[in-house]
Design an enzyme around this catalytic site. Structure first.
Site: not given
Ligand code: NAP
Length: 330
Positions: A162, A243, A272, A290
């Site tokens: 994302i 989140r 929430e 959300h």
């Molecule tokens: P993703 O592809 O797994 O990307 C998460 C990113 O965060 C990765 O690049 C990861 O890189 C980084 N990360 C993880 N832990 C970290 C830390 N401690 N410090 C810095 N960077 C960190 O996940 P995604 O599919 O993009 O989704 C991300 C999140 O968005 C989901 O988990 C969900 O909670 C949220 N979301 C919300 C909505 C909504 O309706 N508002 C919709 C969809 C998703 P590294 O592993 O290299 O750190």
């Protein structure tokens, strides 16, 4: 599957599109909830006690206390990419497959991050409240003066699926992009997103728009708190589409009240669906319930993928035994 065997029982914790539900009914006896509600752990245990599988919302908790009371449970399919509602270690220990829906919501959620950026900087919801309240008395040169978006520095915390989709959109706004992850993204991703890797403090100090796109984990809880907000520019905006709990809401309210940052756009909250009264009273924050992934097409794709995952996880359909999105599988 044995033709004479009783059909597995499935629980769908929230309403689901009828045609997508019908695909589950081809294989399972389905118990579906007709209204959205948040479930406590004891209620989850009660609902899952006699179930083999479940389609869950991302606020529906499954941990060891639930698993201890659900001896038949073999698979849970989240209809969302985030899975902080699941105790993944406890599920794995019990041999229960857990799945999520990565990939199908990236572009829709990125669109929404931009909706929040634009709405926050240009005071869209505040201006609409003003108009609807009958306060607009005629054209005024000085009302609702906001911040620009174009040309500003976009900072992305969490350059995953994302985060990258958010970053790619910055080119049209002529915005430089900086980002921080625990590990630097591949060169191809940086090139595609025209993004520069920086350390966390540089990200906080230099971003004009700081967009949070990390998952909620023990490590990211309160990743943005009082200390981090203090590092941000006074005219910067914080956008959270990830989140609740990644941002410390109490610290954020204080920063917004004292105008230590210019504003915030929030789709997610620490407790929430409760939003702090003090936050509701502020004008320099845009608040949404959300809905980051909530386009009709994307919510259908998420529901459909969750159903594909559950059917496969329980040994049915073309991918029997090979669900596409097992959490923890790489
Ligand atoms: P993703 O592809 O797994 O990307 C998460 C990113 O965060 C990765 O690049 C990861 O890189 C980084 N990360 C993880 N832990 C970290 C830390 N401690 N410090 C810095 N960077 C960190 O996940 P995604 O599919 O993009 O989704 C991300 C999140 O968005 C989901 O988990 C969900 O909670 C949220 N979301 C919300 C909505 C909504 O309706 N508002 C919709 C969809 C998703 P590294 O592993 O290299 O750190």
């Amino acid at each position: 599957m044995n033709a004479g065997a009783p059909r597995p029982r499935i629980w769908v914790s929230r309403p689901l599109f009828d045609d997508i539900l019908a695909r589950l009914r081809e294989h399972f006896d389905v118990d579906v909830e007709s209204e959205d509600r948040d479930w406590t752990r004891p209620q989850m245990a009660e609902k899952l006690r006699d179930k083999t599988g479940a389609i869950l919302g991302v606020a529906d908790p499954v941990d060891a206390s639930v698993i201890a009371q659900t001896p038949l449970l073999r698979a849970v399919a989240n209809r969302g990419v985030g899975y902080n509602n699941l105790d993944v270690a406890a599920l794995a220990k019990a041999g229960i497959v857990a799945t999520n829906t990565p990939g199908v919501l990236d572009e829709t959620t990125a669109d929404f991050a931009w909706a929040l950026m634009l709405a926050t900087a240009r005071r869209v919801t505040e201006a609409e409240r003003f108009l609807r309240a009958g306060q607009w008395k005629g054209m005024s040169f000085h009302i609702m003066l906001g911040g620009d978006v174009h040309g500003k520095t976009l900072g992305v915390l969490g350059m995953g699926r994302i985060g990258q989709a958010i970053a790619r959109r910055a080119a049209g706004f002529r915005m430089p992009v900086i980002y921080h992850n625990r590990s630097r993204a591949a060169a191809g991703i940086e090139e595609d997103c025209k993004a520069r890797y920086v350390d966390r403090d540089t990200l906080l100090r230099e971003a004009d728009f700081l967009v949070i796109a990390v998952p909620m984990t023990a490590e990211t809880k309160h990743a943005i708190g009082a200390a981090e907000l203090t590092l941000m520019k006074r005219d910067a905006y914080l956008i959270n589409i990830a989140r609740g709990g990644v941002v410390d809401d109490t610290a954020l309210v204080a920063a917004l009240k004292e105008k230590r940052i210019a504003g915030a756009g929030l789709d997610v909250f620490e407790h929430e669906p409760v939003v702090p009264d003090e936050m509701l009273a502020l004008d320099n924050v845009v608040l949404t319930p959300h809905i980051g992934s909530a386009s009709l097409a994307t919510r259908r794709a998420m529901a459909s993928l969750a159903v594909d995952n559950l059917i496969a996880a329980l040994g049915y359909g073309p991918d029997a035994g090979r669900p596409p999105n097992v959490i923890g599988a790489r």
